[in-house]
Scaffold this motif. Structure first.
Motif, mmCIF file in Angstrom:
data_model
loop_
_atom_site.group_PDB
_atom_site.id
_atom_site.type_symbol
_atom_site.label_atom_id
_atom_site.label_comp_id
_atom_site.label_asym_id
_atom_site.label_seq_id
_atom_site.Cartn_x
_atom_site.Cartn_y
_atom_site.Cartn_z
ATOM 1 N N LEU A 1 -2.859 12.714 5.286
ATOM 2 C CA LEU A 1 -1.749 12.041 4.220
ATOM 3 C C LEU A 1 -0.453 12.724 4.479
ATOM 4 N N VAL A 2 -0.454 14.156 4.662
ATOM 5 C CA VAL A 2 0.888 14.831 4.869
ATOM 6 C C VAL A 2 1.598 14.375 5.805
ATOM 7 N N ALA A 3 0.918 14.261 6.953
ATOM 8 C CA ALA A 3 1.719 13.762 8.122
ATOM 9 C C ALA A 3 2.477 12.307 7.905
ATOM 10 N N LYS A 4 1.710 11.289 7.322
ATOM 11 C CA LYS A 4 2.147 10.212 7.082
ATOM 12 C C LYS A 4 3.338 10.327 6.022
ATOM 13 N N ALA A 5 3.307 11.176 4.926
ATOM 14 C CA ALA A 5 4.103 11.205 4.020
ATOM 15 C C ALA A 5 5.569 11.821 4.676
ATOM 16 N N ARG A 6 5.124 12.737 5.534
ATOM 17 C CA ARG A 6 6.329 13.396 6.301
ATOM 18 C C ARG A 6 7.258 11.935 7.044
ATOM 19 N N THR B 1 4.292 7.512 -3.397
ATOM 20 C CA THR B 1 3.034 8.194 -3.093
ATOM 21 C C THR B 1 2.368 7.408 -1.954
ATOM 22 N N ILE B 2 2.125 8.499 -1.088
ATOM 23 C CA ILE B 2 1.385 7.987 0.040
ATOM 24 C C ILE B 2 -0.125 8.440 -0.074
ATOM 25 N N ASP B 3 -1.212 7.365 -0.170
ATOM 26 C CA ASP B 3 -2.422 7.674 -0.235
ATOM 27 C C ASP B 3 -3.381 7.228 0.642
ATOM 28 N N PHE B 4 -4.800 7.168 0.629
ATOM 29 C CA PHE B 4 -5.659 6.829 1.453
ATOM 30 C C PHE B 4 -5.557 5.430 1.885
ATOM 31 N N ASP B 5 -5.130 4.377 1.071
ATOM 32 C CA ASP B 5 -4.990 3.118 1.501
ATOM 33 C C ASP B 5 -3.605 2.979 2.457
ATOM 34 N N THR B 6 -2.720 3.936 2.158
ATOM 35 C CA THR B 6 -1.410 3.799 3.205
ATOM 36 C C THR B 6 -2.229 4.004 4.767
ATOM 37 N N LEU B 7 -3.006 4.609 4.753
ATOM 38 C CA LEU B 7 -3.446 5.022 6.200
ATOM 39 C C LEU B 7 -4.303 3.792 6.834
ATOM 40 N N ASN C 1 -0.686 0.620 5.447
ATOM 41 C CA ASN C 1 0.826 1.097 5.691
ATOM 42 C C ASN C 1 1.652 0.358 4.540
ATOM 43 N N THR C 2 0.958 0.421 3.075
ATOM 44 C CA THR C 2 1.436 0.189 2.094
ATOM 45 C C THR C 2 1.450 1.665 1.346
ATOM 46 N N VAL C 3 2.672 1.624 0.344
ATOM 47 C CA VAL C 3 2.720 2.814 -0.709
ATOM 48 C C VAL C 3 3.112 2.494 -1.952
ATOM 49 N N THR C 4 2.588 3.302 -2.790
ATOM 50 C CA THR C 4 3.217 3.127 -4.382
ATOM 51 C C THR C 4 4.498 3.582 -4.648
ATOM 52 N N ILE C 5 5.366 2.640 -5.106
ATOM 53 C CA ILE C 5 6.806 3.184 -5.702
ATOM 54 C C ILE C 5 6.573 3.244 -7.142
ATOM 55 N N ARG C 6 7.174 4.173 -7.846
ATOM 56 C CA ARG C 6 6.839 4.452 -9.276
ATOM 57 C C ARG C 6 8.334 4.581 -9.833
ATOM 58 N N ASP C 7 8.618 3.698 -10.794
ATOM 59 C CA ASP C 7 10.160 3.584 -11.198
ATOM 60 C C ASP C 7 10.157 4.613 -12.585
ATOM 61 N N ARG C 8 11.148 5.377 -12.384
ATOM 62 C CA ARG C 8 11.367 6.546 -13.308
ATOM 63 C C ARG C 8 11.517 5.917 -14.779
ATOM 64 N N ASP C 9 12.189 4.715 -14.836
ATOM 65 C CA ASP C 9 12.559 4.047 -16.311
ATOM 66 C C ASP C 9 11.398 3.467 -16.913
ATOM 67 N N LYS D 1 4.859 -2.521 1.352
ATOM 68 C CA LYS D 1 4.657 -2.285 2.678
ATOM 69 C C LYS D 1 5.848 -1.128 3.037
ATOM 70 N N ILE D 2 5.472 -0.056 3.813
ATOM 71 C CA ILE D 2 6.494 0.892 4.356
ATOM 72 C C ILE D 2 7.662 0.181 4.859
ATOM 73 N N SER D 3 7.505 -0.879 5.656
ATOM 74 C CA SER D 3 8.699 -1.738 6.310
ATOM 75 C C SER D 3 9.429 -2.213 5.343
ATOM 76 N N ASP D 4 8.975 -2.532 4.078
ATOM 77 C CA ASP D 4 9.992 -3.216 3.203
ATOM 78 C C ASP D 4 10.540 -1.840 1.937
ATOM 79 N N LEU D 5 9.988 -0.786 2.483
ATOM 80 C CA LEU D 5 10.589 0.272 1.366
ATOM 81 C C LEU D 5 11.863 0.441 1.279
ATOM 82 N N ALA D 6 12.524 0.688 2.081
ATOM 83 C CA ALA D 6 14.065 0.832 2.013
ATOM 84 C C ALA D 6 15.038 -0.174 1.272
#
Ligand code: GAP
Length: 449
Positions: A373-378, A415-421, A424-432, A440-445
């Motif tokens: 998880l840490v390697a993927k997050a890095r 957040t990078i979790d076990f599903d990410t592995l 290749n998807t991640v969770t985006i959490r909005d501050r507001d 998808k990580i490829s759509d993240l930027a």
């Protein structure tokens, strides 16, 4: 204000300076997040007022200028505040402020009248309550320094600049000789200024050492300047909105004739509704040809502009939009601060506009002791770093990490979790909104822009 001051210290925005030596009044250090916020605000200002405009150029002059600059500008004789000392407790105060508070009368500059008010017993010392005052005296606010002092020799006196503006006027000739600027055009500068304020205070509102962002905008004396003056007010307010200020928290104060410098055709302060009342945030002044004329007179140089089309030579007039950087930072902090109740707890959020937030994206591995998880997050961190200001955080549970980033004002947490592995998807959490979305990580930027 107390909540802002405490959050600033707790979260590394602004620290009281020299604390390990017992503190040093009214001096502050911008900490790791504060320095980022400051840089972003400077960059935003430079982009809005220099890079994005064809009629502006920048300079960066020294803090210590030729001492004659301050004679020419009038600062050595006129840059004064009225002070009064309490004879009992020896504290020093701004005389005009105490008179204004006690009588409601604005007596700025009237030393004898103010002395009479103090002698009449109407004003008690805010520190010890006694009414035993010295006479009101004039106090020059420039910081003096000595140059090339060899022991036994007389020192050469110099000053730390009390405003950045004069460093611009004295380079007027160099700028027109070395660039292709044509009237109307402006010269901008960001830098430190120093004032020996009798009473500093209100956190970073009034400091002895602060930063200004100033523009001298040169115009043809024959032009109708009123519209351009109003346009500058609008640009200045637009900058305040970009810091997060609301329309209802801004207002104008136009200096009446008797308070305006004799050479100024119009001066307006843009005031902000700080927790301690409406006070000056930015200023805009028509300074006529006063500064260039004075520097021409004192230096013996011609500081004229040649109009290539009409072949006329003249000294331009000047509009001066001026911005305090530290006050801009204070506005950004005050405007961003929110408290809201979430599941029975108070959530504190610094809702900075995205382009000035110190951190734009925080990247979390769900668990810090899972190597994959840490390697993927890095990997995700390395990818986002190219486009955003990113922070990597693997400390504590996710809820605590969200709260910490809310207080720093980070718009998005990833957040990078076990599903990410697996996918290749991640969770985006909005501050507001605190809403979470799977991407998808490829759509993240794109999702974070
Ligand atoms: N060249 C014009 C000039 O210096 P000013 O109103 O004296 O005008 C400009 O200062 C801006 O600098 C103010 O609008 C304010 O934002 C900021 N400023 C002035 N004195 C300050 C202080 N002691 N601490 C922090 N900011 C200050």
């Amino acid at each position: 204000m107390d909540k802002i001051v405490s959050l600033c210290k707790r979260r590394g925005f602004i620290f009281p300076c020299s604390e390990i030596y017992g503190g040093f009044a009214n001096s502050y250090t911008y900490g790791p997040y504060g320095v980022e916020l400051k840089r972003n605000i400077k960059d935003l200002w430079w982009k809005m007022f220099v890079s994005d405009r064809e009629d502006m150029v920048g300079i960066d002059g020294p803090i210590i200028l030729h001492p004659k600059v301050w004679e020419a500008s009038g600062h050595t004789t006129n840059f004064n505040d009225a002070m009064v000392d309490c004879k009992k407790c020896k504290n020093r105060f701004r005389a005009d402020h105490l008179v204004d508070e006690a009588t409601g009368e604005d007596m700025e500059g009237k030393l004898d009248e103010m002395t009479a008010v103090f002698a009449s017993g109407k004003i008690s010392c805010p520190n010890c309550g006694k009414k035993d005052w010295t006479e009101v005296r004039s106090f020059n606010m420039m910081f003096e320094t000595k140059m090339n002092t060899v022991s036994g020799e007389e020192a050469n006196m110099a000053y730390l600049r009390p405003e950045t503006a004069q460093a611009i006027f004295i380079e007027f000739k160099n700028v027109i000789d070395s660039t292709r600027v044509k009237l109307p055009f402006g010269i901008a500068q960001i830098g430190k200024a120093f004032r020996n304020e009798i009473v500093a205070g209100n956190f970073i509102f009034r400091l002895r050492e602060f930063e200004q962002m100033e523009i001298e905008y040169f115009i043809n004396p024959k032009m109708k300047w009123e519209k351009m003056f109003n346009d500058w007010l609008v640009f200045q307010e637009e900058f305040a909105y970009r810091l997060g200020a609301k329309k209802e928290d801004l207002r104008h104060y136009e200096h009446p004739d008797e308070k305006r410098a004799f050479y100024s055709k119009k001066t307006i302060d843009i005031e902000y509704n700080f927790p301690f009342g409406f006070k000056e945030l930015f200023g805009l002044a028509h300074r006529s040809d006063y500064d260039l004329k004075r520097h021409a007179e004192f230096s013996g140089q011609k500081l004229e502009y040649l109009d290539q089309e009409t072949n006329e030579k003249f000294i331009p007039h000047v509009l001066e939009p001026t911005f305090g950087l530290d006050r801009s930072i204070l506005v950004a902090l005050l405007a961003a601060y929110r408290e809201e109740e979430v599941e029975g707890e108070v959530r504190t959020v610094m809702a900075f506009p995205k382009d000035i937030a110190p951190v734009q994206v925080a990247v979390f591995p769900l668990l810090k002791n899972k190597e994959n998880l840490v390697a993927k997050a890095r990997e995700v961190f390395g990818m986002l770093k190219k486009e955003f200001r990113v922070e990597f955080d693997d400390n504590g549970n996710i809820g605590k990490r969200y709260r910490r980033q809310d207080e720093i004002g980070t718009p998005y947490c990833v957040t990078i979790d076990f599903d990410t592995l697996e996918d290749n998807t991640v969770t985006i959490r909005d501050r507001d909104t605190m809403k979470q979305e799977r991407v998808k990580i490829s759509d993240l930027a794109e999702g974070l822009s």
